[in-house]
Design an enzyme around this catalytic site. Structure first.
Site, short mmCIF file in Angstrom:
data_model
loop_
_atom_site.label_atom_id
_atom_site.label_comp_id
_atom_site.label_asym_id
_atom_site.label_seq_id
_atom_site.Cartn_x
_atom_site.Cartn_y
_atom_site.Cartn_z
N CYS A 1 -2.82 -2.86 6.13
CA CYS A 1 -2.83 -1.40 6.73
C CYS A 1 -4.59 -1.36 7.62
O CYS A 1 -4.77 -0.65 8.29
CB CYS A 1 -2.95 -0.56 5.77
SG CYS A 1 -4.13 -0.55 4.57
N HIS B 1 -5.69 -6.29 3.33
CA HIS B 1 -4.90 -5.36 3.40
C HIS B 1 -4.42 -5.22 4.95
O HIS B 1 -5.26 -5.13 5.86
CB HIS B 1 -5.64 -3.85 3.18
CG HIS B 1 -5.80 -3.84 1.72
ND1 HIS B 1 -5.07 -3.02 0.96
CD2 HIS B 1 -6.55 -4.62 0.48
CE1 HIS B 1 -5.71 -2.73 -0.40
NE2 HIS B 1 -6.61 -3.78 -0.47
N GLN C 1 -5.16 -0.68 -4.69
CA GLN C 1 -5.73 -1.91 -5.39
C GLN C 1 -6.40 -1.67 -6.56
O GLN C 1 -6.50 -2.31 -7.69
CB GLN C 1 -6.49 -2.91 -4.49
CG GLN C 1 -6.95 -4.09 -5.09
CD GLN C 1 -7.56 -5.03 -4.13
OE1 GLN C 1 -7.45 -4.94 -2.93
NE2 GLN C 1 -8.64 -5.75 -4.69
N CYS D 1 0.88 -1.32 0.03
CA CYS D 1 0.17 -0.14 0.10
C CYS D 1 0.90 1.09 -0.15
O CYS D 1 1.80 1.48 0.65
CB CYS D 1 -0.99 0.04 1.23
SG CYS D 1 -1.33 1.56 1.82
N GLU D 2 0.41 2.21 -0.88
CA GLU D 2 1.45 3.23 -0.86
C GLU D 2 1.10 4.41 0.14
O GLU D 2 1.86 5.11 0.38
CB GLU D 2 1.11 4.01 -2.24
CG GLU D 2 -0.18 4.74 -2.52
CD GLU D 2 -0.29 5.35 -3.86
OE1 GLU D 2 -1.09 6.22 -3.86
OE2 GLU D 2 0.50 4.85 -4.85
N HIS D 3 0.09 4.36 0.98
CA HIS D 3 -0.23 4.98 1.89
C HIS D 3 0.59 4.74 3.20
O HIS D 3 0.91 5.51 3.93
CB HIS D 3 -1.72 4.99 2.00
CG HIS D 3 -2.65 5.43 0.99
ND1 HIS D 3 -3.72 4.73 0.65
CD2 HIS D 3 -2.47 6.41 0.24
CE1 HIS D 3 -4.23 5.12 -0.28
NE2 HIS D 3 -3.25 6.39 -0.70
N HIS D 4 0.71 3.48 3.56
CA HIS D 4 1.44 2.99 4.71
C HIS D 4 2.63 2.33 4.55
O HIS D 4 3.51 2.04 5.46
CB HIS D 4 0.46 2.34 5.68
CG HIS D 4 -0.83 3.03 6.00
ND1 HIS D 4 -2.03 2.88 5.33
CD2 HIS D 4 -0.91 4.12 7.12
CE1 HIS D 4 -2.85 3.65 5.84
NE2 HIS D 4 -2.30 4.45 6.89
#
Length: 212
Positions: free
Chosen positions: A174, A172, A144, A103-106
């Site tokens: 996250c 996920h 995703q 995941c690019e956020h976390h």
């Protein structure tokens, strides 16, 4: 060695025992990345010099290069070397392609299975190449929804099919390890191109094939 060469080397020798574990204590794989990991370990209150963590920066640097190796890969290159002319019109479906991404956020993992179908237009592609195309885009920092559409768009463009369908199901971490901490939730995304988007019967046939 350039960054691209390092990633290519790790990708080509992707067994943990062969390339991910450090060799001698003096080995340096990527001084900059290793320094960043060492600083992060210190920032969270760890001792980067203790035995269990001494070579962790090198391991993390190698692992990150492997997990983000998709940036140096081309779906077009993978597909174009394995396309064969065949008078086939029926749907081809490859189910349960395992994938792992971050995941690019976390920068936490998400993982699951991809189901891919296409309607040949006088050509078929080697089955393993479909799985490799999934990896090209999964081995990047991702969401995703974008990952699903990138796989569908690449296959549609480079295979010249009448249509392409991609469904991805993933868990996920996250959501599982932090935040709402819902361990049993899954996310399903789909991308339909060509006949799969235009004809409900074609789409329904594909969905019937991937039901478990």
């Amino acid at each position: 060695m350039t960054e691209k060469a390092k990633r290519s080397n790790v990708l080509a020798h992707s067994h943990y025992a062969a390339s991910f574990e450090p060799e001698p204590d003096e080995e340096v794989y990527d001084a900059r990345k290793e320094s960043l990991v060492r600083d992060m370990l210190a920032e969270i209150g760890e001792d980067p010099g203790r035995e269990g963590l001494r070579r962790t920066p090198l391991r993390v640097a190698k692992a990150m290069d492997f997990l983000t190796s998709g940036y140096d890969l081309s779906a077009e290159d993978i597909i174009k070397g394995a396309v064969f002319e065949e008078d086939v019109k029926e749907m081809v479906v490859i189910r349960d392609i395992e994938f792992y991404s971050m995941c690019e956020h976390h920068m936490l993992p998400f993982f699951g299975h991809a189901h891919v179908g296409y309607l040949p237009n006088g050509k078929v592609v080697g089955l393993s190449k479909v799985a490799r195309v999934v990896d090209v885009f999964a081995r990047r920092l991702q969401v995703q929804e974008r990952l699903t559409n990138q796989v569908a768009a690449a296959l549609m463009e480079h295979l010249g099919a009448h249509g392409v369908a991609v469904v991805m199901e993933a868990s996920h971490t996250c959501m599982m390890m932090r935040g709402v901490q819902k361990q049993r939730s899954t996310t399903v995304t789909s991308a339909m191109r060509g006949a799969f988007d235009e004809d409900p019967r074609t789409r329904a046939e594909f969905m019937s094939f991937i039901k478990t």
